[in-house]
Scaffold this motif. Sequence first.
Motif: not given
Length: 448
Positions: A5, A201, A204, A259
């Motif tokens: 990723k 986010g 992930d 993060k």
Amino acid sequence: MIVMKFGGTSVADATAISALASAVADARADHPLVVVSAMSGVTDTLVAITAAMLHGEHLAVSAAREALRDRHLEVASDLGVMEQVHADLEAHLERLGTLVTDRRELTAAGRDAILGTGELLSSCLVAAAALADRGMPAVWCDARRVIRTDARFGAAIPDQAAIRQLAAQELRPHLDAGALLVTQGFIGATATGEPTVLGRGGSDFTAALLGAALDAERVEIWTNVSGLMTADPRIVPDAHVLAEATYDEAAELAAFGAKVLHPATQLPLVEAGIPIVIRNTFAREAPGTRIAAETATNAPQSVRSISIKRGVTVLQVRAARMLGAFGFLRRIFEVFERHEIVVDVLATSEVSVSLTVDPSPRLEQVVRDLAELGEVTLREHRAVIAVVGGAIRDTPGIAARVYQAIADVNVEMTSQGASTSNLTFIVREEEGPRVVRALHATFFGGPT
Ligand code: ADP
Ligand code: ASP
Ligand code: MG
């Protein structure tokens, strides 16, 4: 196979995408499935577009859309893949154009469709770049055909069983044929085909969901730092990279502000024991951080890393009636459940409950409802500091060292012991970075 990723900075421009293509080429023997985020800043722009739509700022909306178009076409040109991707980019941009000029009210579903555009655009560029540059034939896959979610728009919950089945159907045949697959993080769709997103986010998390669905050997998260670090390097410049961490430690750090990893990333992977490896797209020689159920070596200290989550609100409910009464906590938590507010850190005394929540317009009503149960105080602009390490609860003296390091700081609330690997406390937001630096110096050395 493995999942690789790449985050926003790893697709930010032609140079980054070339570095990405090199990383993928190096891993070719491991049969990678490539998952990409939107170019850095693009999802923020899309969020701004939806806000501008709500305010009727049509000029701002079209200017932002034009800027997105220019940026993607420029990168396509820099990569020398304009011919291959032009039609696809224009198709996604046109769809965005329809979504943003829809005269009906902006629905939650419409908003998710807009927010997901960044990943659709960046993945076209990556698929073409891999193909053009390195002679790797890449197949572009639409993640919305695989990442099945519920209809909780904005932060949809994935259906792992369905995803497993859809991945077998949509992705496995390509992988078996030796194709290099490129797909999008962050986006999904409901059973009826309405586009959703997994929350900010969330790429992930997509990588982990696909890794679990396809029984990957590992899930690699490629970003702009060389791994999970002892603290956020933007706050502590001499923070260093950890060779390894456990799923629990990574989850605690991610939940409290680190993060570098979405807080849910480990969830689909724990059961099958699939490791996560964090790597740096711009320093491919660095081994990165390996995250798994257990670590091979233990750090000399039981503290692995320190994280900070800013912009937190603390609520306290005090009620003398609570003394010796049962059912009180349940009534308090029912209020949060009713308003769908997530509680992070919690501390209780005989007559009061303190807890932290993210800011939300719904808090006003929460406070009103809680006021029926006791005296409520609300403190905004707080930071949660988390000192994380697998053996914290069983190591004597950690709390003493923490409090000694920050003796001059007013700690407003503390929670320890609920997790074996976490000591959390709340300070005023403006003191947060200084607190993190002081703790880092105590546990890892270096300047305070
Ligand atoms: P991506 O766009 O690749 O997903 P993010 O910006 O989401 O990357 O996450 C990477 C950033 O996370 C790093 O640049 C770093 O500033 C920040 N970060 C915060 N805490 C940590 C930590 N403990 N270890 C490493 N990076 C951290
Ligand atoms: N592009 C999305 C975001 O900015 C998802 C991600 O980057 O993981 O939130
Ligand atoms: Mg990220």
